[in-house]
Design a protein around this motif. Structure first.
Motif, PDB file in Angstrom:
ATOM      1  N   GLN A  59       0.743  -1.156   0.057  1.00  0.00           N
ATOM      2  CA  GLN A  59       0.200  -0.020  -0.121  1.00  0.00           C
ATOM      3  C   GLN A  59       0.824   1.270  -0.179  1.00  0.00           C
ATOM      4  OE1 GLN A  59      -3.181   0.293  -0.440  1.00  0.00           O
ATOM      5  NE2 GLN A  59      -4.271  -0.898   0.896  1.00  0.00           N
ATOM      6  N   ASP A  60       0.387   2.465  -0.475  1.00  0.00           N
ATOM      7  CA  ASP A  60       0.954   3.866  -0.482  1.00  0.00           C
ATOM      8  C   ASP A  60       0.276   4.399   0.405  1.00  0.00           C
ATOM      9  OD1 ASP A  60       3.341   2.968  -2.145  1.00  0.00           O
ATOM     10  OD2 ASP A  60       2.465   3.474  -4.009  1.00  0.00           O
ATOM     11  N   LEU A  61      -0.080   4.053   1.534  1.00  0.00           N
ATOM     12  CA  LEU A  61      -0.996   5.021   2.313  1.00  0.00           C
ATOM     13  C   LEU A  61       0.103   5.686   3.422  1.00  0.00           C
ATOM     14  CD1 LEU A  61      -3.892   2.820   2.878  1.00  0.00           C
ATOM     15  CD2 LEU A  61      -3.730   4.566   1.380  1.00  0.00           C
TER      16      LEU A  61
END
Length: 112
Positions: free
Chosen positions: A45-47
């Motif tokens: 994820q790129d959170l």
């Protein structure tokens, strides 16, 4: 139950050989008899802030956790992590429900 979580952000130029060596050095500590579970893997994820690797394990109580943390087996992966990581973070907490966390917050900080 105690949950131990480590997040690692790698340097852009971290050598793949060093990253592989890091995972190999985790094996001895992952096999500690007091570790109820031990998981690690690549973030997909790129959170929030960038994070590349996550490690998570749990222990029945703080005594088991303290025994695990005192292991000399932490030194080799720690040395590699210091060479390959741009940033790393650790959180250790007593596992519980959101309601239990809310009650602990009220007890520690007051209801206001």
């Amino acid at each position: 139950m105690i949950r131990h979580i480590v997040t690692i952000t790698l340097k852009e130029d971290a050598p793949s050989e060093e990253i592989e060596a890091f995972f190999e050095e985790l094996v001895p500590i992952s096999e500690h008899p007091k570790a109820i579970d031990y998981y690690c893997g690549w973030n997909f994820q790129d959170l929030g802030e960038r994070c590349d690797i996550g490690i998570s394990c749990s222990f029945a109580n703080r005594e088991d956790f303290d025994e695990y943390m005192a292991l000399p087996h932490h030194s080799p992966p720690g040395a590699i992590m210091n060479r390959i990581a741009d940033h790393w973070s650790v959180i250790d907490f007593d596992e519980g429900s959101p309601a239990e966390a809310q009650a602990a917050t009220r007890a520690e900080r007051g209801s206001a």
